[in-house]
Design a protein around this motif. Structure first.
Motif, PDB file in Angstrom:
ATOM      1  N   LYS A 260       0.836  -1.205   0.000  1.00 20.17           N
ATOM      2  CA  LYS A 260       0.000   0.000   0.000  1.00 20.17           C
ATOM      3  C   LYS A 260       0.873   1.259   0.000  1.00 20.17           C
ATOM      4  CE  LYS A 260      -3.937   2.025   2.451  1.00 20.17           C
ATOM      5  NZ  LYS A 260      -4.804   1.933   3.644  1.00 20.17           N
ATOM      6  N   LYS A 261       1.935   1.225   0.804  1.00 17.99           N
ATOM      7  CA  LYS A 261       2.856   2.364   0.873  1.00 17.99           C
ATOM      8  C   LYS A 261       3.508   2.606  -0.483  1.00 17.99           C
ATOM      9  CE  LYS A 261       7.179   3.856   3.073  1.00 17.99           C
ATOM     10  NZ  LYS A 261       8.294   3.458   3.947  1.00 17.99           N
ATOM     11  N   GLU A 264       1.134   4.293  -2.899  1.00 15.76           N
ATOM     12  CA  GLU A 264       1.003   5.726  -2.568  1.00 15.76           C
ATOM     13  C   GLU A 264       2.209   6.511  -3.093  1.00 15.76           C
ATOM     14  OE1 GLU A 264      -1.627   7.339  -1.296  1.00 15.76           O
ATOM     15  OE2 GLU A 264      -2.611   5.376  -1.457  1.00 15.76           O
ATOM     16  N   LEU A 265       3.395   5.922  -2.989  1.00 11.83           N
ATOM     17  CA  LEU A 265       4.605   6.574  -3.509  1.00 11.83           C
ATOM     18  C   LEU A 265       4.557   6.682  -5.037  1.00 11.83           C
ATOM     19  CD1 LEU A 265       7.215   4.743  -1.251  1.00 11.83           C
ATOM     20  CD2 LEU A 265       6.768   7.202  -1.223  1.00 11.83           C
ATOM     21  N   LYS A 267       1.868   7.029  -6.793  1.00  8.19           N
ATOM     22  CA  LYS A 267       0.914   8.110  -7.115  1.00  8.19           C
ATOM     23  C   LYS A 267       1.619   9.466  -7.079  1.00  8.19           C
ATOM     24  CE  LYS A 267      -3.216   5.778  -5.392  1.00  8.19           C
ATOM     25  NZ  LYS A 267      -4.157   5.671  -4.261  1.00  8.19           N
ATOM     26  N   LYS A 268       2.520   9.624  -6.115  1.00  6.84           N
ATOM     27  CA  LYS A 268       3.268  10.887  -6.032  1.00  6.84           C
ATOM     28  C   LYS A 268       4.200  11.054  -7.236  1.00  6.84           C
ATOM     29  CE  LYS A 268       3.297  11.218  -0.986  1.00  6.84           C
ATOM     30  NZ  LYS A 268       4.128  11.103   0.231  1.00  6.84           N
ATOM     31  N   ASN A 332     -10.789   5.691  -6.934  1.00  9.82           N
ATOM     32  CA  ASN A 332      -9.455   5.324  -7.425  1.00  9.82           C
ATOM     33  C   ASN A 332      -9.412   3.929  -8.071  1.00  9.82           C
ATOM     34  OD1 ASN A 332      -7.121   7.065  -7.393  1.00  9.82           O
ATOM     35  ND2 ASN A 332      -6.025   5.324  -6.554  1.00  9.82           N
TER      36      ASN A 332
END
Length: 824
Positions: A260-261, A264-265, A267-268, A332
């Protein structure tokens, strides 16, 4: 009235399968067909199917009292956008009044099935929903949905061949790059490279590789995979060749706790990153459930088979883009499944969370990097593979003991054989026999597997090297023979046979063709097997050399086979002790981690240990005021306070008094004043009662159901038989439903007494102490035997030889029990 179909993907009770419905519309000579769902899950499937039957599709969407519809592709994108952003109020599209639309949910004659399915879903069926006449006078253009996905552009200096000195590596990389560039896949590789770099920078472990991508040298040099394909003789063509039409597929395994982390990275980094929908369809089991719950014969509900019933998120796949996507997206998640996205031209990236990598990552952080050594392979070869990736099933243990891998390559063979197909055809036994005879193949390509065809890449190499096949033809042959596709196979096998006859005799060619046809169905992807065998080995290395650390970290993340893990720890000579609240240390003792107690996590465990020592139960409660009383009760039951008192019942009674606020001094004073005891003396629990407490709390026993020296096991330790899943004989004593060999304890429903057990699929139980003989036909090599106990014998039939105190380290033998006629 305009006719609009509602598809099953709306989850509103519709039983209109898209293919059947469009076919029916075609039979009714419909020229146009409208789909009007409350989502866009079925859009691509509907458009594709309509085109197949030469029907013009119209995509509509109901909103309040309007039904919007798209007249062309741009308007369809506008409809997607309004849906994704919930901005229908601003939508400037053509619409029809809802009361001018007839919504169809089922085909003629299927009302009962529709009503039954609606009832199962808890939906009220519509009064009129049959699809009979199809009317639509709307004029629309053809939809041409395309991909708007853009990937980061690979810089021109992305790969510098001049920096590579080794000629073989330089040549291979040059060859791979030519194909990758010709297929326009360089940006894809660059994107995957960026993903792995982001993971590494953020201490997120990526696996050594997965699937055929491990055969790519470019993947290895970019750090996408960690396996050198030249070292292991892996084929790039199995992954990608000039004739392949689909995009390459590089799957990444990542530690599950940090997946999950990582997303998220991403997406950035890339901005536009989305999950993909997937759908569960009704199978026979669900069909029978629907039939049972609605009191209808499942034979009447066959129309429901294959119908989508549940939407979820794809376990691994995500879509990455550096520019916005014109897709229906909610929370999403793209509304379409992978098949729909690929048809339009989207490329997915598979990032699969693997618990094994979480475990391996923590082991490496604590203990450093694993090394290759013979001791680890010897350890694996006995079947000590609980908690080891790909090797923990009882079947895998038997293959391991049979083949006894001595290298990563042989471990990859074991992983390849550990599947129903190869086992059904006895490939494991054939390979083991060939290995111990040091058999070579008729072709050098088969030497690595002792003349037995194991890997898909071997089929491709034989076709290329000996039958003059191109890379593309070799890959097509591999696919065709594995799927038994006769139409594709026939011309290819003719060419294969004819070209082989130029180099070999007819008998040799026939034999080779027979091998390929017989075993190709079971052949496995070598690249994948080699990569995964590294993970299996790394875990085994830590398990062999750092057992306490390994088992503690394993149990932190995986308790699915906890009893077997406990037995395995015991089989390695460690004493199992209750969860340790006092930070006690003992080299030969494995303390059950406190986090195995329900209600205690790692943070609480640290606090409990930090607050120690504890000289009384009261002190423990005072120092840990936030601990739930049920947790303390569990700690008492599993023996964590045994150092304070041998009487767990008494401690439980004391805990109850503390919880109820009863003061011990007031109790003593009352006893003196009134001359009677308010609390009776608590009898100490029996040994078997301790087993009961432990089993009901932990799912396994720490104690044995009797005191020391009540049994002398003269056969195999229970812990070895149970943890290695090996058919061995054990002496046990049973009391009150618990049996022990004096060290390990199992829960078992047999009368009290002493028994000889044979651990098998079903336990065989023979009363009393018995001598046991393991009977084999031929004398096995030394590494197939281990030291046994006093009453264990090995009998070698062909040599008429009986060896005392010997135990087999393989599984092909019979067990004879003293005084019994039956052979086990």
């Amino acid at each position: 009235m305009i006719t609009a179909i509602v598809s099953p993907y709306s989850f509103k009770g519709s039983i209109l399968k898209i293919e059947d419905t469009v076919r029916y519309a075609s039979s009714q000579e419909a020229k146009v067909l409208v789909l009007c769902d409350n989502n866009f899950h079925a859009t691509v499937k509907f458009i594709e199917t309509c085109k197949k039957y030469h029907i013009k599709p119209i995509i509509a969407y109901p909103y309040n009292d309007k039904v919007f519809y798209a007249k062309n592709t741009d308007e369809l994108y506008s409809l997607f956008n309004a849906y994704s952003n919930n901005s229908f109020q601003k939508l400037d599209l053509n619409y029809i009044d809802k009361d001018q639309v007839y919504f169809a949910y089922y085909l003629p004659g299927k009302r009962k099935v529709y009503e039954t399915f609606s009832k199962f879903l808890g939906i009220s069926p519509v009064e009129k929903g049959v699809l009979k006449k199809i009317y639509c006078n709307l004029d629309v253009s053809d939809y041409k949905i395309t991909s708007f996905q853009t990937l980061p552009k690979a810089p021109s200096n992305f790969i510098n061949l001049e920096k590579i000195n080794n000629p073989a590596y330089k040549e291979r990389l040059k060859y791979e790059l030519e194909i990758i560039k010709a297929k326009n896949f360089l940006d894809y590789f660059y994107t995957v490279h960026k993903i792995t770099n982001i993971a590494k920078k953020n201490n997120i472990k990526i696996g050594p590789g997965r699937g055929s991508a491990v055969g790519s040298l470019l993947s290895y040099m970019l750090g996408i995979t960690k396996i050198d394909p030249l070292k292991y003789n892996l084929l790039f063509e199995r992954f990608l060749n000039i004739g392949r039409k689909e995009p390459p597929d590089i799957d990444l395994d990542v530690e599950d706790e940090k997946r999950k982390k990582l997303i998220e990275l991403l997406k950035k980094e890339f901005k536009y990153v989305y999950h993909i929908s997937t759908f569960s369809n009704i199978g026979l089991k669900t069909l029978k459930k629907i039939a049972f719950e609605t009191n209808v014969s499942y034979l009447e509900l066959n129309d429901l088979l294959g119908l989508p019933i549940h939407k979820s998120i794809h376990a691994a796949g995500i879509i990455i883009s550096t520019s916005p996507l014109k897709l229906p997206i909610k929370d999403n998640i793209i509304e379409w499944d992978m098949d729909s996205l690929q048809k339009i031209g989207y490329i997915k990236f598979d990032i699969l969370g693997l618990k094994t990598l979480t475990i391996l990552s923590e082991l490496e952080n604590v203990l450093g990097k694993p090394k290759l050594d013979s001791e680890t392979f010897k350890f694996i070869s006995k079947g000590y593979t609980n908690g080891i990736f790909q090797l923990e099933s009882n079947i895998a243990k038997k293959i391991i003991r049979l083949i006894k891998p001595k290298s990563i390559n042989e471990l990859s063979i074991v992983i390849s054989l550990n599947r129903p197909g190869p086992l059904k055809s006895n490939l494991d036994k054939k390979l083991a026999s060939a290995k111990w005879k040091n058999q070579k193949g008729k072709l050098d390509i088969l030497d690595e597997t002792y003349g037995i065809l194991i890997f898909q890449e071997q089929i491709m190499k034989i076709a290329k090297n000996y039958a003059e096949f191109s890379d593309e033809e070799a890959d097509i042959l591999r696919k065709a023979v594995s799927k038994k596709d006769k139409n594709i196979m026939k011309p290819l096998m003719e060419k294969f046979r004819n070209n082989l006859l130029k180099k070999f005799s007819e008998n040799e060619v026939n034999e080779l063709v027979e091998i390929i046809l017989e075993f190709s169905e079971y052949a496995f992807n070598k690249s994948h097997a080699v990569a995964y065998s590294h993970i299996s080995y790394y875990l085994s290395y830590f398990k062999k050399h750092y057992p306490k650390e390994f088992y503690t970290i394993l149990l932190k993340y995986d308790t699915s086979k906890i009893e077997k893990i406990i037995f395995e720890i015991q089989s390695r000579g460690f004493k199992i002790s209750s969860p340790n609240i006092e930070n006690r240390k003992d080299e030969n003792t494995f303390y059950i981690p406190l986090f195995l107690i329900k209600g205690i996590n790692e943070n609480l465990e640290r606090k409990i240990l930090k607050n120690s020592p504890y000289n009384s139960l009261e002190e423990f409660i005072q120092k840990n005021p936030n601990l739930n009383y049920s947790v303390i009760e569990s700690l008492i039951k599993v023996g964590s306070f045994d150092y304070l008192s041998n009487n767990r019942r008494e401690l439980l009674f004391k805990l109850k008094e503390i919880r109820n606020g009863i003061n011990e001094k007031i109790l003593e004073l009352s006893n003196k004043l009134f001359g009677k005891k308010i609390s009776e003396e608590i009898k100490e629990e029996k040994a078997w009662e301790r087993c009961d407490m432990e089993y009901n709390t932990l799912g396994f026993c720490i104690s044995k159901p009797f005191t020391d020296n009540e049994l002398e096991n003269q056969l195999a330790p229970l812990s070895i038989a149970f943890s290695r899943d090996q058919k061995l004989a054990i002496n046990v004593k049973s009391i009150a439903g618990y049996a022990s060999d004096g060290i390990s304890t199992i829960k078992i429903n047999i009368p009290d007494g002493i028994y000889t057990l044979i651990y098998d699929r079903e336990l065989k139980i023979i009363p009393g102490y018995r001598k046991v003989t393991y009977s084999v036909n031929n004398l096995p090599p030394k590494n197939f035997l281990e030291k046994g106990n006093t009453n264990e014998y090995l009998y070698v039939k062909n040599n008429n030889l009986k060896i005392k105190g010997a135990r087999p380290l393989f599984d092909d033998y019979k067990i004879m029990i003293e005084g019994e006629r039956d052979v086990y």
